[in-house]
Design an enzyme around this catalytic site. Structure first.
Site, PDB file in Angstrom:
ATOM      1  CG  HIS A 242      -1.782  -1.223   1.334  1.00  0.00           C
ATOM      2  ND1 HIS A 242      -1.563  -2.274   1.637  1.00  0.00           N
ATOM      3  CD2 HIS A 242      -3.133  -1.362   0.721  1.00  0.00           C
ATOM      4  CE1 HIS A 242      -2.521  -3.173   1.553  1.00  0.00           C
ATOM      5  NE2 HIS A 242      -3.494  -2.574   1.190  1.00  0.00           N
TER       6      HIS A 242
ATOM      7  CG  HIS B 159      -6.065   2.148  -0.055  1.00  0.00           C
ATOM      8  ND1 HIS B 159      -6.215   2.535   1.219  1.00  0.00           N
ATOM      9  CD2 HIS B 159      -5.949   0.681   0.132  1.00  0.00           C
ATOM     10  CE1 HIS B 159      -6.172   1.501   2.125  1.00  0.00           C
ATOM     11  NE2 HIS B 159      -5.905   0.336   1.291  1.00  0.00           N
TER      12      HIS B 159
ATOM     13  CG  HIS C 276     -26.853 -13.820  27.536  1.00  0.00           C
ATOM     14  ND1 HIS C 276     -27.484 -13.246  26.380  1.00  0.00           N
ATOM     15  CD2 HIS C 276     -26.446 -12.766  28.012  1.00  0.00           C
ATOM     16  CE1 HIS C 276     -27.795 -11.859  26.440  1.00  0.00           C
ATOM     17  NE2 HIS C 276     -26.973 -11.750  27.317  1.00  0.00           N
TER      18      HIS C 276
END
Lengths: 673, 673
Positions: A35, A265, A476
């Site tokens: 990059h 980018h 949960h």
């Protein structure tokens, strides 16, 4: 952008920053991947930061009181590699830049902690770096309070892009940092308006400055290519008691044909464009070439840090020997000498008392003894303090008013908590542990994996580790989470069966130097299964014979972990009464057992008897011990979960899902028939 | 809080809201667990919302154009159960309230989708509901654009607490909702300043109103116990074109001794306090008792909705038969009739062309054909569109200006994307799919698990599914993620080997009605391994014989998935050349294979030959097929990963980590020796 105007406005600065840009272009071209745009956009900020502010000494990359520089936008790794090379870190050789992204090099695609000195944390998964940095800043505040300003007094600087700020974990970090008023934390927002898919407005319309301000941050907006503005903003940020965000308007891939585009980018490798860019910069044209005067300037920066480090050495030398030793011990992750004896004594006491306790409650009992011994522990919970049993009497609460408090209310922020704990551990001098329900490992996986990858010995206290949680229901109740954690390399998953195994588990977790631990703890009360005291840490072997066959020849081996060990023991009672000799193996940790030698494993799991494993989770992971290690399909069975749980009292759930002593005994009878 | 003043100011309203509060107290007391405070705090908002605004018909809970009511603060489940009982939903009987949190009841601890009509989504894991709701609102906008205002035109109302807003996923949702200007989305923030650990300021100092405003929301702040203010705020919110957040200052556990405390958040079961609270309320004293006039008022509310629904029925009847069928088909999750034939034709074409393609690129080719056929698909990516190959030519982009666009740029927000996709699927009429790198399953696990738990057929496109990702390195290379996903109940994990298996995988994913799918796709190019055309969907069998032993008697079975199938085929060539008869089994989906009958499984995996599995991930999960299913430890081997990856070109990584045809062949030779 008028490059010529930038050059002529600040020619010296320009040439120094251009070195970062050209090294980036050359390394990405050599690797043919990477990059380019981020380092090219943020080179000016980096040059001013390193040039005028950052407290660092390339000759002493582990100096505890250095400023920390965190590249949260880790894809821009060539920024940090260039900086480390330019300033003269020994490991950051020119050859390393040339070997960018190649097998065996220190210059990985994303900055990897432990590969290259000067890289403070592994970044790349977006949002992690900024959340780590809040942990770094908390560690700095806590250690400053403990050791005094002469020993710990530094800043944490972060570079974060739009990607980091869109990730939810950033909000968790920003929120806690604002509340905690972490004045030594300074975030540079690389405000370049570009993401991989296009311009930021395709997915976001957030006013980032207003967002940070809403959480109590000091905010400034500057031109990220104006060195005077950058410097003034850093000066102001350091002076403000709040954490600071400096929004730096930048141009991604500045000066390249791909400037201000998504293409910028990524990897910019076109040779002609590269040449044209260097020409526009007025930079040397050779591959990896840096003007010697520029290189000399960068290398000279270390002198400022060396002087500061000398001062620090002198201050450290003035500490008492005991304090020096304690400081060194905690930064070296050495457990205090007293720990082993304390755990032994505690185990003896527990074996005598044989309490019936939830292992989460046992964990608190152990912590009550450990925390006073280990000043480096920093506990916390993601708003489940009373449920995770993570707070002990002596800790105090870490707040802006009390930096000596050693307990953090992280808020409802599991991912942030995990990432912050990574930052604290990486800072050094702190051993963080933090709690949540085991099911919410899901929320913090992104950061947990990085604990494992980096090898930082963070402790995850994950309570309510099965359907034993009861009425709160399947959202949960973890079912797949033990398997999920066990699948992760370099993570010790320990699910203790009783108070004594809990004490052993904590001893393991707190003496690890390069492996994180997850302690899986029950909500429900469990009997003591280790009623006979052994000084040896049996949990460290991963699995061991808890009770062997007595009535007759051994025909069955029951394996279990945590809350199901007592189920296995009850099944054994039934089977023994029927004349079926039955061994019970407690297996608190598959990883630790797998690390034992073949001989020991064979002693615990000999071939021959039928094997039944019982655990209130999915089977995945158990086949290794049921079918492997001399096991056979026809002689193996599993009692556990193969679906999500349900909402009802825990006792009902164990019965309805068939995780009972009777079911285990029946499975053995069926296999023997 | 002066309860008497509240009562006398609005006596009718008070009595109606009090019914929610007393039912909550009674149900929590009966269960001896649960969360009383939230429903008691938000009862006034709920009463005004249902009384004056919510478009709902208890007699038609699945009416497509109903308003959606999402209880993001799912622990306050008694709020929604009370509302459904009071307004007369058939399934929400008084007995169900009495059986709150008991085995087999519809009234689980947290609201569970599919258990009770009127519960639009499963909530409890905080932040999910608010992120789901953004998906609901996107679905509404998209379907309104497609079907017209007379068919789809409703609001999504959400109640979220401090916990939801501290979770990072909320920021991801808020950010996208603001950018997308989802004007039909209205969030009530239950601003009660209380979390489990204490007051909110222990962990957060965020000005939530400023935070929402920073992302482009319409924001109001009101007294959450003042019915006139609540009503006015809802009216204003509906009128504003932006998404709205109404910050409702409330008192948790209003009127109870535990009001405004953390204790009030939990289960309030003290009988004396309960009685005192009912007295203060002026409410009937009997358990679960509701004043008949109050009950009648609540039941009467449905009439408003019934009238609206009659209008809707009339409008729907005016649509052409073809449109009615298409609408009904998409809401029923029926695939279009043409799908099967189209996939078959595509497979035939691929078998003839035998392209060498990354499976992510194959996936795009398949989507190019499917998307025009299925108007209900809504694609997207978390800012990796070009890498995930998720966008096809015909889709257009969903924006405030173009609601007919069928592609969403989610931004760098994996968790938000997953949770929003859940919301879209739950809304109905939409089949969402979304892409990211497989490693970032870590970021979206919280919502992925809920896809599985709820049984919504969301499609996760997870590309870059191994070290084959190459230079980006271990932070981006999944290793444990296949195991992690396979451990999850009710998730189809499909890792296709070539273009043809990709087509079959999409067919499976898009015809599922109650199971989400994860399609694991390669970054790197792969040869076509299915060169012989079969009309049957072989991938749907989970595993199948791709190539059998030819040279000699079958001595070995190689199993592989995805990119390693071609590795296994190459190993087979070597072994066959040596006279070792070798079968290759392609195993794109363990879940689907496990669901086949014993006879078929035995045909694919007969006992006898040695078995070697090859997959560029951890072994966990493979033991079932290597050691189980007639396998034996002495005759089984695995070629894959047992550590994290590294940064280097992909080809180098496969060689260095030993995942090669040679290594597979050698493993077979060793096992045969």
């Amino acid at each position: 952008m008028d490059i010529q105007a930038l050059r002529s406005a600040n020619p010296d600065h320009w040439a120094r920053a251009a070195a970062i840009r050209t090294l980036t272009l050359d390394a990405v071209a050599a690797a043919n991947s990477g990059h380019s745009g981020m380092p090219m956009g943020m080179a000016d900020v980096a040059t001013v930061l390193f040039g005028n502010h950052l407290r660092f000494d390339p000759k002493a990359p582990h100096w505890p009181d250095r400023d920390r520089f965190i590249l949260s936008a880790g894809h821009g790794s060539m920024l940090i590699y260039s900086l480390l090379y330019l300033t003269g870190y020994e490991q950051a050789t020119l050859q390393q830049l040339k070997d960018f992204r190649q097998w065996g090099s220190r210059t990985a695609g994303h900055p990897e902690y432990g590969h290259l000195e000067g890289v403070e944390t592994t970044t790349g998964p977006l949002g992690q770096g900024i959340a780590n940095s809040v942990g770094f800043a908390i560690a700095e505040e806590a250690l400053r309070a403990r050791w005094g300003k002469k020993i710990i007094n530094h800043h944490t600087y972060v570079m974060a892009g739009d990607g980091c700020l869109m990730e939810g974990v950033s909000q968790e970090a920003i929120g806690l940092a604002g509340m905690q008023q972490l004045g030594h934390l300074i975030v540079f927002f690389d405000n370049n308006n570009i993401t991989i898919d296009g311009t930021v407005d395709m997915a976001d319309a957030t006013d980032q400055s207003a967002r940070f301000a809403a959480s109590g941050w000091h905010v400034q907006e500057i031109d990220g290519h104006d060195p005077a503005a950058i410097d003034a903003a850093i000066v102001a940020a350091k002076a403000d008691p709040r954490p600071s965000m400096i929004s730096c308007k930048t141009h991604i891939a500045l000066g390249h044909a791909a400037q201000d585009t998504s293409k910028g980018h990524g990897a910019l490798t076109d040779a002609d464009q590269l040449r044209a860019t260097k020409e526009a910069y007025g930079a040397p044209m050779g591959d990896f070439e840096v003007d010697p005067a520029v290189k000399a300037w960068w290398e000279g920066l270390g002198q400022r840090g060396a002087a500061a480090r000398n001062e620090w050495d002198a201050a450290f030398a003035k500490l008492s020997k005991a304090k020096q030793d304690e400081f060194t011990r905690s930064f070296a992750l050495e457990a205090p000498k007293k720990l082993a004896a304390t755990i032994k004594a505690l185990k003896k006491q527990f074996a005598e008392e044989a309490p019936k306790l939830a292992t989460r409650a046992s964990s608190q009992k152990v912590l009550e003894v450990i925390n006073p011994l280990m000043s480096e522990t920093l506990g916390g919970s993601a708003d489940l303090t009373g449920s995770n049993n993570t707070k002990t009497g002596d800790l105090g609460v870490f707040t802006p008013e009390d930096r000596e408090g050693r307990y953090i209310h992280y808020g409802i922020r599991e991912h942030g908590m995990a990432a912050m704990m990574n930052g604290m551990a990486l800072h050094g001098g702190i051993r963080p542990y933090g709690g949540t329900f085991m099911c919410f490992v899901d929320y913090m996986r992104g950061a947990m994996r990085l604990s494992s990858l980096m090898g930082v010995p963070v402790v995850y206290v994950v309570s309510h580790d099965s359907i034993g949680l009861g009425e709160d229901g399947p959202t949960h109740q973890p079912v797949e989470h033990l398997a999920l954690m066990r699948a992760t390399p370099n993570l010790n998953v320990i699910r203790p069966a009783d108070t004594i195994e809990v004490a052993e588990a904590w001893e393991i977790a707190l003496t690890e130097k390069a492996t994180p631990s997850a302690l899986a703890l029950s909500r429900q009360g469990l009997p003591t299964v280790r009623t006979e005291h052994k000084t040896k840490n049996l949990t460290a072997q991963g699995a061991y014979v808890l009770k062997d066959a007595e009535a007759a020849k051994r025909q069955a081996i029951l394996m279990a972990s945590g809350s199901e060990v007592s189920v296995a023991l009850a099944a054994r009672e039934m089977l023994e009464a029927e004349g079926i000799g039955t061994r019970v193996v407690s297996m608190p940790s598959m990883e630790l057992f797998a690390a034992q030698d073949e001989k020991y494993r064979k002693r615990v799991l000999p071939g021959g008897p039928v094997r039944v494993a019982v655990e209130a989770g999915v089977r995945q992971g158990w086949d290794q011990w049921l079918l492997g290690e001399r096991g056979r399909e026809q002689k193996a069975g599993f009692v556990g979960m193969d679906s999500f749980g349900a909402s009802a009292p825990a006792k009902t759930l164990f019965e309805e899902f068939g995780i009972t002593a009777e079911a285990v005994a029946q499975k053995v009878r069926d296999l023997l028939a």
